[in-house]
Design a protein around this motif. Structure first.
Motif, PDB file in Angstrom:
ATOM      1  N   UNK A  58      61.708  -1.960  54.140  1.00  0.00           N
ATOM      2  CA  UNK A  58      62.858  -1.530  53.362  1.00  0.00           C
ATOM      3  C   UNK A  58      62.569  -1.792  51.897  1.00  0.00           C
ATOM      4  N   UNK A  59      62.985  -0.860  51.065  1.00  0.00           N
ATOM      5  CA  UNK A  59      62.816  -1.045  49.625  1.00  0.00           C
ATOM      6  C   UNK A  59      64.118  -0.707  48.924  1.00  0.00           C
ATOM      7  N   UNK A  60      64.292  -1.310  47.772  1.00  0.00           N
ATOM      8  CA  UNK A  60      65.508  -1.122  46.988  1.00  0.00           C
ATOM      9  C   UNK A  60      65.147  -1.252  45.513  1.00  0.00           C
ATOM     10  N   UNK A  61      65.699  -0.372  44.718  1.00  0.00           N
ATOM     11  CA  UNK A  61      65.513  -0.450  43.266  1.00  0.00           C
ATOM     12  C   UNK A  61      66.855  -0.682  42.601  1.00  0.00           C
ATOM     13  N   UNK A  62      66.866  -1.568  41.629  1.00  0.00           N
ATOM     14  CA  UNK A  62      68.057  -1.856  40.843  1.00  0.00           C
ATOM     15  C   UNK A  62      67.731  -1.541  39.392  1.00  0.00           C
ATOM     16  N   UNK A  63      68.581  -0.718  38.788  1.00  0.00           N
ATOM     17  CA  UNK A  63      68.401  -0.351  37.388  1.00  0.00           C
ATOM     18  C   UNK A  63      69.562  -0.921  36.574  1.00  0.00           C
ATOM     19  N   UNK A  64      69.210  -1.628  35.529  1.00  0.00           N
ATOM     20  CA  UNK A  64      70.203  -2.183  34.619  1.00  0.00           C
ATOM     21  C   UNK A  64      70.280  -1.272  33.405  1.00  0.00           C
ATOM     22  N   UNK A  65      71.500  -0.846  33.088  1.00  0.00           N
ATOM     23  CA  UNK A  65      71.642   0.026  31.908  1.00  0.00           C
ATOM     24  C   UNK A  65      72.704  -0.511  30.969  1.00  0.00           C
TER      25      UNK A  65
END
Length: 65
Positions: A58-65
């Motif tokens: 499983x993979x997950x990406x978190x983007x902070x903007x």
């Protein structure tokens, strides 16, 4: 967590974990990214039932903007 993760590119952090034979053999209904104390992200979503002989990642990406 897989070797080399988490990966950071710009303002995005990507996490990946692989669960091999005999590990995490149950219904996958949620996943959590935590540091051992605090949950950084949680997703409730049914992914099926992992049986003992399977390998799932499983993979997950978190983007902070």
């Amino acid at each position: 967590m897989d070797a080399g993760y988490p990966k950071v590119q710009g303002n995005t952090m990507t996490f990946r974990a692989t669960f091999g034979s005999g590990k995490a053999a149950f219904a996958w209904q949620e996943f959590v990214i935590d540091n051992g104390t605090i949950a950084l992200n949680r997703k409730v979503e049914y992914h099926g039932v992992k049986v003992s002989q399977d390998t799932w990642a499983i993979s997950c990406s978190i983007t902070i903007s």
